[in-house]
Design a protein around this motif. Structure first.
Motif: not given
Length: 237
Positions: A97, A101, A106, A133, A148, A151, A200, A202, A211, A213, A229
């Protein structure tokens, strides 16, 4: 040059870390960009068009592209409205995870009510680029924030661990670097391997989780996931 979609994802991530800290410790980066002034709050999931939050070539190319390495544009390679399957095929589904992404391990059981996944790619004469994304919605602000938090705890527990898998199109081993955060709770982790690096990130805002990456060959990415982000957050209504 010819766009080889097998080669586009075969790169690993260059050994760059944005911070040195003990495992499980969060360092702090500058906060997120302010949202559009006067924008209304998010009252329900029906007010959010997740696809409208997605990143464009204009958003991504100036951030991830090496300046001397055309082309200037990123193009859409894949979109879907479900997480990416395959975490069970990696060497560590939980730690995967932090590497990939939009992964099924996840989002499964997270309570998401909607999800929009997009992958952009770019191919220059020196480097290949990829930006994944994901925008997902939840019943309320707390559900998004809890998703979040859960994770990021997995990411932190996986600090310095290696994950081997082939979700990117070829088998490779990636090392998870330290998790860092901003004062506004955007979390960032770097993944490194031979040949490149990924940044990466989030975070949540209202009942939406974003999220990102961002990956590049040869010359590593550091804070770019954080910047991207922010690009998604400012599109929230």
């Amino acid at each position: 040059m010819q766009r080889d979609h097998t080669d586009r994802r075969s790169f690993g991530y260059l050994a760059l870390a944005i911070v040195t800290c003990a495992a499980g410790t969060l360092a702090v980066l500058p906060g997120r960009a302010a949202a559009t002034p006067g924008a209304p709050g998010i009252d329900s999931i029906s007010t959010v068009d997740l696809a409208a939050l997605q990143l464009t070539s204009t958003d991504t190319a100036p951030i991830v592209k090496w300046p001397s390495d055309p082309p200037p544009e990123m193009t859409v390679y894949k979109t879907q409205t479900a997480p990416v399957a395959g975490s069970a095929g990696t060497s560590d589904a939980q730690c995967a995870t932090a590497v990939y992404a939009g992964l099924d391990s996840t989002y499964s059981g997270s309570g998401y009510t909607g999800l929009n996944y997009q992958e952009l790619t770019g191919f220059g004469s020196k480097n290949s680029y990829s930006v994944v994304s994901v925008a997902s919605s939840y019943d309320d602000d707390n559900a998004a924030a809890n998703m979040v938090a859960n994770t990021i705890q997995k990411w932190t527990d996986c600090n310095r661990k290696k994950v081997t898998g082939d979700l990117s199109g070829s088998s490779e081993t990636r090392t998870i670097n330290n998790v860092v955060s901003t004062p506004d709770d955007i979390y960032l982790v770097n993944n490194i391997a031979e040949g490149g690096a990924c940044s990466h990130a989030m975070t949540s805002q209202g009942n939406v989780v974003v999220e990102v990456s961002a990956c590049r060959t040869n010359i590593g990415l550091v804070k770019q996931g954080l910047q991207l982000a922010n690009k998604m957050l400012v599109k929230l209504p």
